[in-house]
Design an enzyme around this catalytic site. Structure first.
Site, PDB file in Angstrom:
ATOM      1  N   THR A   1      19.797  10.892  -8.443  1.00  0.00           N
ATOM      2  CA  THR A   1      20.742  10.092  -9.222  1.00  0.00           C
ATOM      3  C   THR A   1      21.394   9.013  -8.366  1.00  0.00           C
ATOM      4  OG1 THR A   1      22.723  11.402  -8.730  1.00  0.00           O
ATOM      5  CG2 THR A   1      21.325  12.187 -10.523  1.00  0.00           C
ATOM      6  N   CYS A   2      22.164   8.127  -9.025  1.00  0.00           N
ATOM      7  CA  CYS A   2      22.823   7.043  -8.304  1.00  0.00           C
ATOM      8  C   CYS A   2      24.164   7.444  -7.730  1.00  0.00           C
ATOM      9  CB  CYS A   2      23.007   5.852  -9.236  1.00  0.00           C
ATOM     10  SG  CYS A   2      21.468   4.981  -9.497  1.00  0.00           S
ATOM     11  N   ASP A   3      24.548   8.700  -7.892  1.00  0.00           N
ATOM     12  CA  ASP A   3      25.846   9.147  -7.401  1.00  0.00           C
ATOM     13  C   ASP A   3      25.757   9.525  -5.927  1.00  0.00           C
ATOM     14  OD1 ASP A   3      28.314  10.215  -6.963  1.00  0.00           O
ATOM     15  OD2 ASP A   3      28.329  11.442  -8.768  1.00  0.00           O
TER      16      ASP A   3
END
Ligand SMILES: *Cc1c(COP(=O)(O)O)cnc(C)c1O
Length: 408
Positions: free
Chosen positions: A338-340
């Site tokens: 994910t982009c987190d």
């Protein structure tokens, strides 16, 4: 959940680290026909784990704590092998029933319940509940007057990764008054429950707990309470990256500590989750990207802390990640898809240089992993794949069925 770091106090022999349930060739074959990430479940390993408990805990009933992994496949595979299921909500009652467990084989062990949950569980037929405070006595007297009750007692333990007694359990001083109050309300108090905390690292914790429990049963006898049931909870560990005392070592301490009570006619049950499902599943994940950041290799894989690696956060678990690539090994970072920025699986794995498309195996991913996975950012959690087709291959060793697998 509170993380605590303490030194082991006893010198109990150590078990070996959790091993993958598939080899790399088979994993590559699976990853070729089904998309990664995949969580591969071994029915053989799952049932062997129950057998280890059976042998180690003679006369003690085994209730699988389904919060560790509530997959229908796991519940169905355990049916006929465990005595029952430990549930914590009416939702889990329904799921266990759907997997074929009759309600009289379920125990509702949540010490603090919503009233609607008690009502619904009673409607579904649950007859065993746990409490640890006076409000709960009032709720149960109103909604479950005829049920059997266990009092959850807090066990101080600084040697578990997940300390459950910081959230639940009556303190020692309140035990007698709570038992009497429940009896006074006409409730059928049958005994005591405790849980030393999850991923317990030292069996001595159970020895101490059972000493206290013995005193409580003695006190109960003096008061004429006729307690006849003890639930020793769960907590047995899996050796992820650190070798801990084996489950058999834990069983020795627990069965020894329960013997006198069993002789006195007390029914003892346990509710393990992690040590049954934990090492029965292996994650197959693929390297999807690479970067060199501040001189350290970063590998991006297709499952992360929002997926099955959610145990990294919620279970404070540190997993062993395995590659069969050759070449010199060095410290690297393994990050999720994910982009987190919180989605980092590990900052201290020692791995060879990996290529995009490489397969990695992560053993010990069967408990507190997919149970808390999400599809945050559009990344679906791993699909569960059951080794062999159990309906066709009952009793056959897994080596006979390695070429076939069923998708759950
Ligand atoms: C979580 C839990 C279990 C299972 O614990 P493990 O550490 O996975 O064995 C058992 N009983 C209760 C009440 C629990 O909350």
């Amino acid at each position: 959940m509170i993380r605590r770091e303490t030194v082991l106090v006893s010198s109990t022999p150590r078990g070996s680290l959790a091993e993958p349930v598939v080899g790399f060739d088979q994993a590559r074959e699976m990853a070729g026909s089904l998309a990664t990430p995949l969580l591969v479940l071994s029915p053989v390993r799952l049932r062997e784990n129950v057998e280890v408990l059976r042998r180690g805990l003679p006369g003690i009933k085994i209730y699988y704590a389904m919060k560790a992994n509530p997959s229908t496949e796991i519940l169905s595979l355990l049916n006929g092998h465990v005595d029952g299921i430990d549930v914590a909500s009416s939702g889990e009652v329904s799921a266990a029933e759907q997997a074929g467990f009759a309600v009289d084989r379920l125990i509702h062990s949540h010490p603090v319940k919503r009233e609607s949950d008690i009502r619904e569980s009673v409607r579904l037929g649950i007859s065993w509940f746990v409490f640890d405070n006076t409000d709960e006595i009032r709720k149960l007297a109103r909604h479950a007057p005829g049920c059997n009750l266990l009092l959850r007692v807090a066990i101080r333990n600084s040697n578990c990764v997940v300390d459950l007694s910081s959230k639940f359990g009556a303190s020692r001083e309140d035990v007698v008054s709570l038992l009497l109050a429940a009896r006074h309300s006409g409730l059928n108090v049958r005994g005591i429950a405790f849980h030393v905390g999850s991923q317990c690292r030292d069996p001595i914790v159970y020895a101490r707990a059972l000493k206290l429990i013995g005193e409580i049963f003695e006190k109960g006898r003096e008061l004429g309470l006729a307690l006849d049931t003890l639930d020793v909870g769960g907590g047995f560990p899996v050796s992820y990256r650190e070798s801990l005392p084996s489950v058999t070592e834990f069983c020795k301490v627990v069965s020894g500590g329960c013997r006198e009570l069993q002789k006195a006619g007390v029914t003892v049950l346990c509710e393990p989750g992690r040590c049954i499902s934990g090492d029965s599943a292996t994650l197959i994940t693929r390297v999807t990207g690479r970067a060199l950041r501040d001189g350290i290799p970063w590998y991006y894989v297709d499952d992360g802390v929002y997926g099955a690696f959610s145990g990294r956060l919620f279970d404070m678990c540190d997993y062993r990640i395995i590659s069969d690539h050759s070449g010199p090994r060095r410290k690297c970072v393994v990050a999720g898809p994910t982009c987190d920025s919180i989605d980092v699986v590990s900052r201290d794995q020692i791995l060879p240089e990996l290529d995009i498309g490489d397969i990695l195996l992560v053993p010990g991913m069967g408990a507190y992993t997919n149970a808390s996975a999400t599809s945050f950012n559009g990344f679906e959690p791993p699909r569960l794949v059951v080794l062999g087709d159990d309906r066709l291959d009952v009793g056959k060793p897994e080596s006979d069925v390695t070429r076939r697998f069923a998708v759950g």
